[in-house]
Write a protein that holds these residues in place. Sequence first.
Motif, short mmCIF file in Angstrom:
data_model
loop_
_atom_site.label_atom_id
_atom_site.label_comp_id
_atom_site.label_asym_id
_atom_site.label_seq_id
_atom_site.Cartn_x
_atom_site.Cartn_y
_atom_site.Cartn_z
N GLU A 199 16.43 4.68 7.66
CA GLU A 199 15.59 4.04 8.67
C GLU A 199 14.35 4.89 8.95
OE1 GLU A 199 14.34 1.18 11.33
OE2 GLU A 199 15.98 1.09 9.89
N GLU A 200 14.52 6.21 9.02
CA GLU A 200 13.39 7.10 9.26
C GLU A 200 12.40 7.05 8.10
OE1 GLU A 200 10.92 9.55 11.23
OE2 GLU A 200 12.76 8.69 12.03
N LYS A 201 12.91 7.02 6.87
CA LYS A 201 12.03 6.92 5.71
C LYS A 201 11.27 5.60 5.73
CE LYS A 201 14.54 9.81 2.42
NZ LYS A 201 15.29 9.81 1.16
N ARG A 202 11.95 4.54 6.10
CA ARG A 202 11.31 3.23 6.16
C ARG A 202 10.19 3.23 7.20
NH1 ARG A 202 11.54 -1.47 8.86
NH2 ARG A 202 13.10 -0.72 10.34
N ARG A 203 10.45 3.84 8.36
CA ARG A 203 9.43 3.92 9.40
C ARG A 203 8.21 4.71 8.92
NH1 ARG A 203 13.50 5.67 13.88
NH2 ARG A 203 14.56 3.72 14.26
N GLN A 204 8.47 5.81 8.21
CA GLN A 204 7.36 6.62 7.70
C GLN A 204 6.55 5.84 6.68
OE1 GLN A 204 8.89 10.31 6.22
NE2 GLN A 204 9.18 11.19 8.25
N LYS A 205 7.22 5.09 5.82
CA LYS A 205 6.49 4.29 4.84
C LYS A 205 5.65 3.22 5.52
CE LYS A 205 9.37 4.83 0.77
NZ LYS A 205 10.19 4.14 -0.24
N ILE A 206 6.21 2.60 6.56
CA ILE A 206 5.45 1.59 7.29
C ILE A 206 4.24 2.22 7.96
CG2 ILE A 206 5.51 0.04 9.29
CD1 ILE A 206 8.42 -0.60 8.52
N ALA A 207 4.41 3.38 8.58
CA ALA A 207 3.30 4.06 9.23
C ALA A 207 2.24 4.47 8.21
CB ALA A 207 3.80 5.28 9.99
N MET A 208 2.67 4.93 7.05
CA MET A 208 1.75 5.32 6.01
C MET A 208 0.97 4.10 5.51
SD MET A 208 2.58 7.38 2.48
CE MET A 208 3.57 6.07 1.80
N MET B 170 -3.06 3.46 5.82
CA MET B 170 -3.87 3.18 4.64
C MET B 170 -4.68 1.91 4.84
SD MET B 170 -1.55 4.13 1.32
CE MET B 170 -2.29 2.83 0.41
N GLN B 171 -4.08 0.91 5.47
CA GLN B 171 -4.79 -0.35 5.71
C GLN B 171 -5.97 -0.16 6.67
OE1 GLN B 171 -4.28 -3.28 4.17
NE2 GLN B 171 -2.73 -2.25 2.94
N GLU B 172 -5.80 0.77 7.61
CA GLU B 172 -6.87 1.05 8.56
C GLU B 172 -7.92 1.98 7.99
OE1 GLU B 172 -4.94 2.59 11.99
OE2 GLU B 172 -3.89 0.72 12.43
N GLY B 173 -7.64 2.56 6.82
CA GLY B 173 -8.61 3.45 6.19
C GLY B 173 -8.48 4.88 6.62
N LYS B 174 -7.41 5.23 7.26
CA LYS B 174 -7.19 6.61 7.69
C LYS B 174 -6.48 7.37 6.59
CE LYS B 174 -6.75 5.39 12.56
NZ LYS B 174 -5.82 5.39 13.68
N SER B 175 -6.45 8.67 6.74
CA SER B 175 -5.74 9.52 5.79
C SER B 175 -4.26 9.45 6.11
CB SER B 175 -6.24 10.96 5.89
OG SER B 175 -5.43 11.79 5.11
N TYR B 176 -3.50 8.95 5.19
CA TYR B 176 -2.07 8.80 5.46
C TYR B 176 -1.31 10.09 5.26
CZ TYR B 176 -1.57 8.41 0.39
OH TYR B 176 -1.60 8.64 -0.94
N LYS B 177 -1.86 11.01 4.44
CA LYS B 177 -1.15 12.27 4.22
C LYS B 177 -1.16 13.13 5.47
CE LYS B 177 -1.77 12.49 -0.73
NZ LYS B 177 -2.31 13.21 -1.88
N GLY B 178 -2.27 13.13 6.16
CA GLY B 178 -2.34 13.89 7.41
C GLY B 178 -1.38 13.36 8.43
N ASN B 179 -1.27 12.03 8.53
CA ASN B 179 -0.34 11.44 9.47
C ASN B 179 1.10 11.76 9.09
OD1 ASN B 179 -2.42 10.33 10.89
ND2 ASN B 179 -2.31 8.32 9.87
N LEU B 180 1.34 11.78 7.80
CA LEU B 180 2.70 12.09 7.34
C LEU B 180 3.07 13.53 7.72
CD1 LEU B 180 5.15 11.06 5.75
CD2 LEU B 180 4.08 11.92 3.67
N LYS B 181 2.12 14.44 7.54
CA LYS B 181 2.40 15.83 7.90
C LYS B 181 2.62 15.96 9.40
CE LYS B 181 -0.09 17.88 4.04
NZ LYS B 181 -1.27 18.65 3.63
N LEU B 182 1.82 15.25 10.17
CA LEU B 182 1.99 15.30 11.63
C LEU B 182 3.35 14.75 12.02
CD1 LEU B 182 -1.53 14.17 12.91
CD2 LEU B 182 -0.50 16.45 13.05
N ASN B 183 3.76 13.65 11.40
CA ASN B 183 5.07 13.08 11.71
C ASN B 183 6.19 14.05 11.36
OD1 ASN B 183 3.91 10.75 12.62
ND2 ASN B 183 4.16 9.64 10.68
N GLN B 184 6.04 14.74 10.24
CA GLN B 184 7.07 15.70 9.86
C GLN B 184 7.11 16.87 10.83
OE1 GLN B 184 6.29 16.78 5.82
NE2 GLN B 184 7.19 14.91 4.98
N GLN B 185 5.94 17.32 11.27
CA GLN B 185 5.92 18.43 12.23
C GLN B 185 6.52 18.01 13.55
OE1 GLN B 185 1.86 19.69 12.45
NE2 GLN B 185 1.93 20.81 10.51
#
Length: 161
Positions: A83-92, A96-111
């Motif tokens: 479920e957590e992986k699915r949420r991260q994929k949805i957020a990523m 991406m659809q909004e044009g933001k950097s998804y890698k930065g968001n992923l790192k923030l989510n992990q932190q």
Amino acid sequence: VGSLLSSYGWYILLAAVAVYLLVQKVSRSLAARPSGSGAAEAAEEPDVVVRRQEALAASRLRMQEELNAQAEKYKEKQRQLEEEKRRQKIAMWESMQEGKSYKGNLKLNQQEAESGASTSAVPKSKPNKKPLRGGGYNPLSGEGGGTCSWRPGRRGPSAGG
């Protein structure tokens, strides 16, 4: 008979002593071993055997229940991770659809997940380290590397014959 005893007397005497000692040892072992008492006890007290079997069955059942509980906990943990992986994929995907950097968001989510999981952990700051070599070091130039230098071999066929 006299000639037989005179020829084989010592052999006959040694054989008789060996047979005597063998008979004594066998009789002691038979006397020490309860021949029918083990079977008689089992026949006399079947309730002891039944109790032992019931205790064994109860022990097996208890161990099986513990194993089932551990398996259920493991499955629940796996479901939460999925479920957590699915949420991260949805957020990523949304970032991406909004044009933001998804890698930065992923790192923030992990932190955030790490800080939420371990609040007692203090992030360590790296001390200022000086570089191992100077800024002008180039390993391919052959300069500043010390006494060793590598040169490529000659091109062409090898010399000989």
